[in-house]
Design a protein around this motif. Structure first.
Motif, mmCIF file in Angstrom:
data_model
loop_
_atom_site.group_PDB
_atom_site.id
_atom_site.type_symbol
_atom_site.label_atom_id
_atom_site.label_comp_id
_atom_site.label_asym_id
_atom_site.label_seq_id
_atom_site.Cartn_x
_atom_site.Cartn_y
_atom_site.Cartn_z
ATOM 1 N N MET A 1 0.846 -1.195 0.000
ATOM 2 C CA MET A 1 0.000 0.000 0.000
ATOM 3 C C MET A 1 0.880 1.244 0.000
ATOM 4 S SD MET A 1 -2.775 -1.113 2.917
ATOM 5 C CE MET A 1 -3.899 0.249 2.586
ATOM 6 N N ASN A 2 0.474 2.234 -0.779
ATOM 7 C CA ASN A 2 1.201 3.493 -0.747
ATOM 8 C C ASN A 2 0.583 4.422 0.296
ATOM 9 O OD1 ASN A 2 -1.084 4.806 -1.923
ATOM 10 N ND2 ASN A 2 -0.340 4.228 -3.973
ATOM 11 N N SER A 3 1.193 5.593 0.466
ATOM 12 C CA SER A 3 0.738 6.506 1.507
ATOM 13 C C SER A 3 -0.691 6.979 1.276
ATOM 14 C CB SER A 3 1.681 7.714 1.578
ATOM 15 O OG SER A 3 2.981 7.308 1.969
ATOM 16 N N VAL A 4 -1.085 7.148 0.026
ATOM 17 C CA VAL A 4 -2.448 7.587 -0.285
ATOM 18 C C VAL A 4 -3.450 6.516 0.125
ATOM 19 C CG1 VAL A 4 -4.043 8.212 -2.135
ATOM 20 C CG2 VAL A 4 -1.696 9.100 -2.143
ATOM 21 N N GLU A 5 -3.144 5.263 -0.191
ATOM 22 C CA GLU A 5 -4.042 4.166 0.184
ATOM 23 C C GLU A 5 -4.148 4.027 1.701
ATOM 24 O OE1 GLU A 5 -3.429 1.106 -3.585
ATOM 25 O OE2 GLU A 5 -1.876 1.248 -2.040
ATOM 26 N N ILE A 6 -3.017 4.194 2.395
ATOM 27 C CA ILE A 6 -3.024 4.159 3.860
ATOM 28 C C ILE A 6 -3.929 5.252 4.403
ATOM 29 C CG2 ILE A 6 -1.606 4.663 5.891
ATOM 30 C CD1 ILE A 6 -1.070 1.904 5.024
ATOM 31 N N LYS A 7 -3.794 6.466 3.842
ATOM 32 C CA LYS A 7 -4.592 7.598 4.289
ATOM 33 C C LYS A 7 -6.074 7.367 4.030
ATOM 34 C CE LYS A 7 -4.729 11.786 6.026
ATOM 35 N NZ LYS A 7 -4.297 12.047 7.414
ATOM 36 N N LEU A 13 -12.064 4.939 8.314
ATOM 37 C CA LEU A 13 -12.280 4.632 9.728
ATOM 38 C C LEU A 13 -12.745 5.866 10.490
ATOM 39 C CD1 LEU A 13 -11.956 2.964 12.375
ATOM 40 C CD2 LEU A 13 -9.535 3.637 12.354
ATOM 41 N N LEU A 14 -12.058 6.995 10.288
ATOM 42 C CA LEU A 14 -12.342 8.203 11.057
ATOM 43 C C LEU A 14 -13.696 8.826 10.721
ATOM 44 C CD1 LEU A 14 -8.816 9.895 11.028
ATOM 45 C CD2 LEU A 14 -9.864 8.550 12.843
ATOM 46 N N ALA A 151 -2.670 16.133 11.136
ATOM 47 C CA ALA A 151 -1.685 15.244 11.751
ATOM 48 C C ALA A 151 -0.490 14.976 10.849
ATOM 49 C CB ALA A 151 -2.351 13.926 12.129
ATOM 50 N N ASP A 152 0.697 15.096 11.450
ATOM 51 C CA ASP A 152 1.928 14.658 10.786
ATOM 52 C C ASP A 152 2.143 13.161 11.001
ATOM 53 O OD1 ASP A 152 2.887 17.271 9.876
ATOM 54 O OD2 ASP A 152 3.145 17.714 12.007
ATOM 55 N N PHE A 153 1.772 12.671 12.195
ATOM 56 C CA PHE A 153 1.868 11.252 12.517
ATOM 57 C C PHE A 153 0.606 10.811 13.255
ATOM 58 C CE2 PHE A 153 6.304 11.572 11.486
ATOM 59 C CZ PHE A 153 6.678 10.285 11.139
ATOM 60 N N THR A 154 0.208 9.568 13.029
ATOM 61 C CA THR A 154 -0.988 9.020 13.658
ATOM 62 C C THR A 154 -0.667 7.702 14.354
ATOM 63 O OG1 THR A 154 -2.470 10.029 12.033
ATOM 64 C CG2 THR A 154 -3.334 8.158 13.269
ATOM 65 N N MET A 180 7.924 5.286 9.034
ATOM 66 C CA MET A 180 8.334 6.679 8.912
ATOM 67 C C MET A 180 7.767 7.302 7.636
ATOM 68 S SD MET A 180 10.209 7.352 11.600
ATOM 69 C CE MET A 180 11.299 6.582 12.822
ATOM 70 N N GLU A 181 7.694 6.530 6.555
ATOM 71 C CA GLU A 181 7.189 7.050 5.290
ATOM 72 C C GLU A 181 5.684 7.281 5.332
ATOM 73 O OE1 GLU A 181 8.163 4.783 1.858
ATOM 74 O OE2 GLU A 181 10.280 5.387 1.850
ATOM 75 N N LYS A 182 4.950 6.313 5.868
ATOM 76 C CA LYS A 182 3.490 6.401 5.885
ATOM 77 C C LYS A 182 2.975 7.151 7.108
ATOM 78 C CE LYS A 182 3.367 2.230 3.140
ATOM 79 N NZ LYS A 182 3.277 0.756 3.123
#
Length: 529
Positions: A1-7, A13-14, A151-154, A180-182
């Protein structure tokens, strides 16, 4: 999964109907008690039990090995690599698990009191009491800041979700994985609140050096004249206790940054040990245990709800989390100038290090890299009595970069601002663990205050023959025989043998540092080779 998919997964969820965002302290207390997660004590604090995980679980902590960080991280037993595939699979499972819960709690806040270098964080919790923990320990946003918080980190935490090591690629049912990337910290299988706190500190230890800011595992306070003192040391060595001084204002009790502007607290709260806590010895901490405070694994009478801080039957690592403004003498915002005094705290189970000694710059660099202390009972799973350890920079479990990065930053700061450095032994005296006794807190307080007040800057010293440490010959209010550890031992030959053994351990440990200057190794190391 890339960062966009993670987000996208996180946003789904949120946006769920079960999400409870930025609840107040009373609301979180109500939810925690109604859900059976915790009980109220007679003081009004919330007490929770964390099950079998009553301390950090370092063997279950991982960093995702990613292209952008692969060559930055100091990989090994502390920073264990794990694949992106393992992270992605667990992430999807945890997010889906949280979607199925009746309620999920979200806190938005910050890490870092210095607005120029802080990061915005988000904490997503399965448990209401965990969300209260995050609310009290991290920096709470103002009403004006909240609408623009991004958020910078979750942190995504689901303690009831237990991994299957055979399927999920973990070491056990518990896992603490940072990408660190995601920009995600994934926690599952453990209810210990400290995993959230320390994961954010690990992030700051990665980010701040890139901004030329020195991240520090230390407590800090400031006097009326603006004189700043730092206290380095692992859990149980006295950081929280010694920095909570009625005569000085607390900046923070555990994690700080040191920038060109001065020192700033990473957190908005304190996380103090409560074993054997008393109003007499630690009034600031004792009085902070009230409504809104979160107690972990403290034994409470079922009927009276009175806490028994002397009972370590659940764990020796009993804790309380509370916002920093529960202490009267504080600095808000939690920032101050450059340190005048640096204290290295060690709990020496050998009982041979002086209760206080002055360090040259080279000795300060050496002892910072060595990070000698004794791992105290309950701080980590499986530790039942003090174990001598070397924890690099007094915080190796939280340092993702090579140790010399942090040591070089310390040396640079000492050069720039001329701080006086002292090594303080809060451990044993008159013999090792099981023979001698723990150093009296009253003596330690007196010596530390003398150091901070500048009374030891020019005092006459004697050089220890084994470690080369400079021991003050006189500290007002402390018996002379206490100052020199050899004098406190009835059996001098036993002391000599024990001291030689510890010096050997120091020298053997330091061999792992292959790129440290000869000046530090020659001028900082024990005299006995």
């Amino acid at each position: 999964m890339n960062s966009v998919e993670i987000k996208n997964e996180l946003n789904e969820l949120l946006n769920g109907q079960n999400i409870r965002t930025q609840l107040s302290v009373p609301q979180l207390v109500e939810r925690a008690t109604a859900r059976g997660e915790a009980v109220l004590t007679v003081e009004g604090a919330l007490r929770a039990e964390t099950g079998k995980y009553t301390g950090r679980s370092p063997k279950d902590k991982f960093i995702v090995e990613e292209a952008s960080t692969k060559d930055q991280i100091d990989w090994g037993k502390v920073n264990q690599p794990i694949s992106a595939e393992v992270f992605d699979n667990l992430y999807v499972k945890v997010v889906n698990f949280l979607k199925e819960q009746e309620e999920v709690f979200v806190f938005n806040g910050y890490a870092g009191a210095d607005k120029e270098s802080r990061i915005a964080i988000q904490v997503v919790n399965e448990f209401a009491w965990h969300n209260l923990f995050a609310h009290q320990l991290f920096i709470r946003p103002t009403a004006e800041e909240l609408p623009t918080h991004l958020a910078d980190f979750t942190i995504v935490s689901a303690p009831s979700f237990k991994a299957d090591p055979a399927v999920d690629g973990t070491n056990s049912e518990a896992f603490i994985i940072t990408s660190m990337e995601k920009k995600i910290i994934l926690i599952g299988g453990t209810e210990y609140g400290g995993e959230m706190k320390k994961s954010i500190f690990g992030i700051m230890n990665h980010i701040l050096p890139q901004k030329d800011i020195f991240p520090m595992h230390c407590s800090a306070n400031v006097g009326e004249e603006g004189d700043v003192a730092l206290f380095f040391g692992l859990s149980g060595t006295g950081k929280t206790t010694l920095s909570a001084d009625a005569d000085r204002k607390l900046i923070g009790d555990d994690e700080h940054g040191w920038s060109d502007n001065g020192v700033f607290n990473v957190e908005g709260g304190c996380y103090a040990k409560t074993i054997n806590l008393s109003a007499e010895n630690e009034p600031e901490i004792y009085n902070a245990i009230k409504f809104g405070a979160v107690l972990e694994n403290v034994v409470v009478d079922e009927e009276t709800r009175v806490c028994n801080y002397d009972d370590g039957s659940l764990t020796e690592n009993t804790r309380v989390a509370y916002p920093i403004d529960y202490i009267d003498n504080i600095v808000l915002p939690s920032v101050a100038g450059h340190p005048n005094t640096i204290i290295f705290l060690t709990a020496d189970a050998f009982g041979v290090l002086p209760p206080i000694s002055k360090l040259t710059k080279e000795q300060a660099m050496y002892h910072f890299l060595s990070g000698f202390t004794s791992k105290l009972a309950g701080t980590e799973r499986g530790v039942t009595e003090p174990e001598p350890v070397f924890s690099t920079c007094f915080g190796s479990p939280f340092l993702p970069l090579p140790a010399t990065v942090y040591a070089d930053m310390l040396g640079k700061k000492i050069d720039e601002y001329g701080a006086q450095v002292f090594l303080v032994n809060t451990g044993w005296t008159g013999g090792g663990y099981g023979v001698g006794s723990r150093m009296k807190l009253s003596y330690t307080r007196t010596m530390v205050r003398a150091a901070i007040d500048g009374k030891l800057n020019d005092v006459a010293t004697v050089q220890d023959e084994v470690f080369g440490l400079h021991i003050p010959q006189h500290v007002e209010g402390v018996p002379t025989e206490v100052l020199n550890p050899r004098d406190a031992w009835a059996d001098k030959a036993a002391y000599d043998a024990q001291a030689k053994q510890l010096a050997d351990l120091f020298n053997a440990n330091f061999q792992k540092f292959t790129n440290v200057s000869e000046e530090i190794t020659s001028k900082g190391a024990p005299l006995v080779k």
